[in-house]
Scaffold this motif. Structure first.
Motif, mmCIF file in Angstrom:
data_model
loop_
_atom_site.group_PDB
_atom_site.id
_atom_site.type_symbol
_atom_site.label_atom_id
_atom_site.label_comp_id
_atom_site.label_asym_id
_atom_site.label_seq_id
_atom_site.Cartn_x
_atom_site.Cartn_y
_atom_site.Cartn_z
ATOM 1 N N LEU A 160 57.273 51.283 51.664
ATOM 2 C CA LEU A 160 57.736 52.564 50.487
ATOM 3 C C LEU A 160 58.358 52.140 48.995
ATOM 4 C CD1 LEU A 160 57.148 55.194 52.917
ATOM 5 C CD2 LEU A 160 55.214 54.821 51.679
ATOM 6 N N GLY B 26 50.432 58.186 48.748
ATOM 7 C CA GLY B 26 51.023 58.686 49.585
ATOM 8 C C GLY B 26 50.869 56.857 50.822
ATOM 9 N N ASP B 27 51.685 57.221 51.799
ATOM 10 C CA ASP B 27 51.456 56.838 52.728
ATOM 11 C C ASP B 27 50.621 57.363 54.171
ATOM 12 O OD1 ASP B 27 53.060 54.435 54.281
ATOM 13 O OD2 ASP B 27 54.282 55.944 55.845
ATOM 14 N N ASN C 187 61.973 59.803 45.615
ATOM 15 C CA ASN C 187 62.065 58.703 46.345
ATOM 16 C C ASN C 187 61.036 58.404 46.517
ATOM 17 O OD1 ASN C 187 63.929 61.645 47.553
ATOM 18 N ND2 ASN C 187 62.432 62.928 47.763
ATOM 19 N N ASP D 236 57.972 56.987 47.867
ATOM 20 C CA ASP D 236 57.567 57.351 48.601
ATOM 21 C C ASP D 236 55.851 56.859 48.436
ATOM 22 O OD1 ASP D 236 57.031 59.147 46.638
ATOM 23 O OD2 ASP D 236 56.908 61.074 47.430
#
Length: 213
Positions: A103, A129-130, A161, A163
């Protein structure tokens, strides 16, 4: 519900809020250290991927995508490949996506797209995102000299962050070079905040279970 339990829930939920994102137009706004995919190791590879283009950076794209392209007519935005530079090129209308092994808090690339005065379409830059869900997206029109060579602009997205799992560029005749991504995960302040909040939740719950004297 006591005040400690309420405060703990607030602290934990704050840590789970989406990170603030920012569209950037300067590669120097992508936090160091970074890794860059420049496509010079490819020479006209037509592929939809997956294809490793740099350590920890994997390419996927729509049919007709090319890695190591050496020329593209971008209509009124000029030409790419005038100096023998290799780059990634999309199909007529398609997506170029780059997925990261870890990430990241920021990613971007030097980009351009096909343009006509009668067809004022831009390109769409998105980060995922993930869970493969879009977490930020922007539509940008690049305007360069009709007689120019290898002109464009840097477009990237940074997050508070780490992400970002992937970044994509979509549009008409999109071309991409020097994909740059932050490789270091920032200090896990958000996760520390979340853990602190959960610890308070646990402590508050334990106190509530204890028999009153």
């Amino acid at each position: 519900m006591n005040k400690y339990f309420i405060a703990a829930l607030g602290l934990a939920s704050t840590a789970l809020l989406p990170a603030h994102a920012l569209l950037v137009t300067d590669v120097n706004q992508i936090a160091q250290p970074t890794i860059t995919a420049d496509f010079e190791n490819f020479d006209g590879l037509l592929t939809t991927g997956p294809e490793l283009v740099a350590p920890g950076v994997t390419f996927t794209g729509d049919a007709g995508s090319e890695l190591g392209a050496n020329n593209r007519d971008l209509g009124e935005n000029g030409l790419w490949g005038g100096f023998g530079n290799h780059f990634a090129a999309g199909a007529n209308v398609g997506e170029l996506r780059f997925t990261f092994g870890q990430l990241s808090s920021g990613a971007g690339a030097f980009v351009n797209h096909y343009a006509l005065a009668a067809l004022p379409l831009g390109l769409v830059i998105s980060v995922y995102g993930d869970n493969n869900q879009i977490i930020e997206t922007h539509t940008v029109t690049v305007d360069t000299d009709i007689n120019g060579y290898d002109e464009g602009m840097f477009l990237g997205i940074t997050r508070a962050n780490a992400d970002i799992r992937s970044i994509s560029f979509k549009g008409l005749g999109v071309v991409v070079d020097n994909v740059t991504v932050t490789t270091a995960v920032p200090e896990p302040q958000t996760y520390a905040l979340l853990l602190a909040g959960l610890a308070l939740v646990g402590a508050a719950a334990k106190r509530r279970r204890q028999p009153q004297a």
